[in-house]
Design an enzyme around this catalytic site. Structure first.
Site, short mmCIF file in Angstrom:
data_model
loop_
_atom_site.label_atom_id
_atom_site.label_comp_id
_atom_site.label_asym_id
_atom_site.label_seq_id
_atom_site.Cartn_x
_atom_site.Cartn_y
_atom_site.Cartn_z
N ASP A 238 0.83 -1.21 0.00
CA ASP A 238 0.00 0.00 0.00
C ASP A 238 0.87 1.26 0.00
O ASP A 238 0.38 2.36 0.21
CB ASP A 238 -0.95 0.00 1.21
CG ASP A 238 -0.20 -0.04 2.53
OD1 ASP A 238 1.06 -0.15 2.52
OD2 ASP A 238 -0.86 0.01 3.58
N ASP A 242 4.89 -0.19 6.69
CA ASP A 242 4.39 -0.60 8.00
C ASP A 242 5.42 -1.40 8.78
O ASP A 242 5.54 -1.26 9.99
CB ASP A 242 3.12 -1.45 7.84
CG ASP A 242 1.97 -0.63 7.27
OD1 ASP A 242 1.29 0.03 8.07
OD2 ASP A 242 1.77 -0.62 6.05
N GLU A 249 6.63 -3.80 1.16
CA GLU A 249 6.34 -3.06 -0.09
C GLU A 249 7.21 -3.49 -1.26
O GLU A 249 7.16 -2.87 -2.31
CB GLU A 249 6.54 -1.55 0.15
CG GLU A 249 5.73 -0.99 1.30
CD GLU A 249 4.24 -1.16 1.11
OE1 GLU A 249 3.77 -1.07 -0.05
OE2 GLU A 249 3.53 -1.42 2.10
N GLU A 277 12.72 13.03 -7.47
CA GLU A 277 13.64 12.03 -6.94
C GLU A 277 13.22 10.69 -7.50
O GLU A 277 12.04 10.32 -7.45
CB GLU A 277 13.57 11.98 -5.41
CG GLU A 277 14.52 10.93 -4.86
CD GLU A 277 14.51 10.82 -3.34
OE1 GLU A 277 13.53 11.26 -2.71
OE2 GLU A 277 15.48 10.27 -2.80
N GLU A 286 9.25 9.26 -12.35
CA GLU A 286 9.64 10.63 -12.73
C GLU A 286 9.62 10.79 -14.25
O GLU A 286 10.26 11.69 -14.78
CB GLU A 286 11.03 10.96 -12.21
CG GLU A 286 11.18 10.87 -10.69
CD GLU A 286 10.34 11.91 -9.96
OE1 GLU A 286 10.13 13.01 -10.49
OE2 GLU A 286 9.88 11.60 -8.84
N HIS A 382 31.65 -17.38 -25.88
CA HIS A 382 31.82 -18.30 -27.01
C HIS A 382 32.39 -17.59 -28.24
O HIS A 382 32.74 -18.24 -29.23
CB HIS A 382 30.53 -19.05 -27.32
CG HIS A 382 29.52 -18.32 -28.13
ND1 HIS A 382 28.43 -17.70 -27.57
CD2 HIS A 382 29.42 -18.13 -29.46
CE1 HIS A 382 27.72 -17.16 -28.53
NE2 HIS A 382 28.29 -17.40 -29.69
N ASP A 428 27.94 -17.37 -20.42
CA ASP A 428 28.49 -17.00 -21.73
C ASP A 428 28.78 -15.50 -21.74
O ASP A 428 28.05 -14.70 -22.34
CB ASP A 428 27.47 -17.38 -22.82
CG ASP A 428 28.05 -17.29 -24.21
OD1 ASP A 428 29.28 -17.12 -24.34
OD2 ASP A 428 27.26 -17.41 -25.17
N SER A 524 26.10 -12.86 -32.16
CA SER A 524 26.60 -13.26 -30.84
C SER A 524 27.53 -12.23 -30.23
O SER A 524 28.31 -11.60 -30.94
CB SER A 524 27.36 -14.56 -30.95
OG SER A 524 26.49 -15.63 -30.92
#
Ligand code: ARG
Length: 582
Positions: A238, A242, A249, A277, A286, A382, A428, A524
């Site tokens: 929420d 708490d 959270e 922030e 933001e 690789h 890899d 790759s």
């Protein structure tokens, strides 16, 4: 048969209670026991830095030098708030007392009335003045946790309450109360924003029940915080801390009303939206989209946090801006023409300024790579197994019409992951160290190149996120390609269902549902780049393997770079890749 199903039913029921498998929470995540000190989920405070996934205390000298001086409860003056907090963080004596230099007149006392025990009305006396109640308005668990911590209850509050002060109380004559706003991470109420306010007789004031519970088991319907506090399940997700350690959270599929869901499955209060922030790892709180024009997104609480130049929270934010900012992940963002990697578009100059080409012989690109800063290029293990005379090219768009603006580097060092397995493609990943072009240029920084950012958390991007893959690999019909191509692919979260025992931790799948866009042979080592909400690019994957190319149902498999953040920083140093105290 019937008995079995009843048994299964009972088993499931008990699992769902003890395993906290409830609507909003994500169980596998909860099991990781994240708190406000887990940098995979949240940003560390400016007086902390992230080491192996945890926010640890900095030493005061690692804080900025300038700022406003502050005084601690044990009478020491510090250059700024960051330095004091880093001192406190090391568990040296003293917490925040006041802004400015130390002055024997300054006092801050907190009381629990009437009987100074574990619960009661919270009162504050500033500089030996009379005790003042705290206004009911704005009193939440955030503030209550800080008050209890200040009073010596490390787990914070059990409940934040509002009540009418007792009528015969002598302090009731005062028609003032203090409005308190905390972020919830402070160690004393003195750090919160305090403002005097008029109080009417009818107005309720702040009361608190501090947490003394020594439960080892929470009851059903309760959430087990990481700090072992039990809170009602309906207070998770929420946006209100708490637990006091934020653990309620950080693992949320969705968020309850009044709070906002970050991509990283963290709930933040709506009042943190568009407050300059970054609270979500990838900055969506933001984003221009959200914050453009009217600030309705923040909801009705927004007057509460109107910039108060005097508050330590503002000071904390200001300190964050004083750290040097890493320049990475910023490309030129023009819309590229739709043109037909496999099913991709042609790249234009500066679209992928981190893209590198690796060749063995001239003009034959074997592999891609990604420039990550300094003299370092990230690629697949690789790609560089054999000891060869590789060359790394920057600024290449076409591997035949070699244009101007290209630089070629020889290699000083090849670092292949020590647990790379050539049969399974596990780990890899490899780092290439370039030899600077001339003696003056010890940091390399290839001409026209920009490093791509390294993701520090596996929670930055998740299933469904649109990312770009680029390279000189084969195109449709497995035909050779000479121009740099790119395409949009989507992160797929069900990689282990698709590739079964060929999928390992540290891999990530990405592709399109119809297979029309994919990386292929020759791509790759090249980057799969995902963008945060400010269009900053992160190398989320390295092209590794796949079942053929562009085959429906079989997405490309990438090395998941976030899993190797620590490995990379061990080899090339944290400074090159650390942003946000990570
Ligand atoms: N191993 C290939 C290479 O050496 C990359 C294959 C990627 N395959 C895919 N379907 N995404 O170039």
């Amino acid at each position: 048969m019937k008995l079995l199903s009843v048994l299964v039913f009972i088993l499931c029921l008990s699992f769902s209670i003890f395993g906290q498998k409830v609507g909003y929470l994500i169980e596998e995540c909860v099991n990781n026991r994240y708190t406000q000190n887990s940098c995979e989920k949240v940003f560390c405070e400016p007086w902390q830095r992230c080491i192996d996934g945890s926010c640890l205390c900095k030493l005061p000298y690692q804080c900025p030098k300038n700022g406003t001086s502050v005084c601690s409860t044990d009478g020491k003056t510090f250059r700024n708030y960051c330095q004091l907090k880093s001192f406190e963080c090391q568990r040296r004596q003293g917490s925040f007392l006041n802004r400015g230099k130390c002055n024997p007149q300054e006092h801050f006392e907190i009381f629990l009335e009437p009987d100074y025990d574990t619960k009661g009305f919270v009162q504050v006396a500033l500089n030996h003045e009379q005790k003042t109640f705290i206004c009911g308005h704005g009193w939440s668990m955030n503030e209550a946790n800080v008050a209890c911590r200040h009073l010596g209850f490390p787990k914070g509050a059990d409940r934040a309450e509002l009540d009418h002060p007792e009528l015969d109380h002598p302090d009731n004559a005062s028609s003032e109360c203090l409005r308190v706003t905390c972020r919830g991470i402070e160690t004393t109420l003195a750090e919160c924003t305090l403002r005097r306010s008029n109080r009417t007789d009818e107005e309720k004031v702040a009361k608190v029940v501090c947490y003394t519970g020594a439960h080892t088991e929470c009851s059903s319907g309760e959430f087990h915080c990481v700090n072992r506090k039990c809170i009602p399940l309906n207070k998770t997700c929420d946006g209100i801390n708490d637990c006091g350690d934020s653990s309620d959270e950080l693992c949320c599929k969705e968020c309850r009303r009044g709070s906002y869901h970050c991509q990283s499955d963290v709930c933040i209060p709506r009042k943190y939206l568009c407050n300059n922030e970054r609270d979500c790892l990838t900055g969506e709180d933001e984003s221009h989209q959200l914050c453009r024009g009217d600030k309705t997104a923040r909801g009705d609480e927004r007057e509460e946090i109107e910039a108060n130049e005097e508050s330590m929270d503002e000071e904390r934010k200001k300190i964050k801006t004083l750290f040097p900012k890493l320049q990475c992940g910023i490309a030129n963002h023009t819309v590229t023409r739709r043109k037909r990697i496999l099913g991709g578009n042609e790249a234009k100059e500066f679209d992928f300024p981190w893209q590198m080409a690796i060749t063995e012989e001239l003009a034959k690109v074997n592999c891609g790579g990604a420039y990550i800063g300094g003299c370092w290029v990230l690629t697949a293990a690789h790609c560089v197994r054999r000891i060869y005379h590789y060359k790394v090219w920057t600024g290449m768009l076409n591997s035949i019409n070699m244009t101007t603006g290209m630089d070629v580097y020889k290699l000083k060092k090849i670092i292949v992951h020590e647990h790379y397995n050539g049969k399974t493609y596990e780990n890899d990943i490899a780092l290439l160290e370039l030899i600077p072009k001339d003696r003056r240029d010890s940091s390399c920084y290839p001409h026209k190149s920009v490093p791509v950012c390294i993701p520090w958390s596996q929670y930055m991007f998740s299933s469904g996120h649109q990312c770009k893959v680029s390279g000189w690999g084969l195109k449709e019909g497995l035909v050779r390609e000479y121009t740099l191509k790119w395409g949009y692919v989507y992160i797929m979260g069900n990689c282990s269902d698709i590739y079964r025992d060929r999928y390992f931790k540290g891999m990530e799948c990405a592709g399109t549902s119809d297979g029309s866009v994919d990386s292929c042979k020759g791509d790759s080592g090249g980057p799969l780049v995902c963008y945060d909400s400010h269009n900053v690019g992160y190398v989320w994957g390295i092209v590794s393997w796949g079942e053929n190319c562009g085959q429906k149902g079989y997405p490309g498999v990438y090395t998941k770079v976030a899993n190797y953040f620590d490995w990379i920083s061990q080899h090339i140093g944290t400074a090159l890749i650390s942003q946000y105290n990570v």
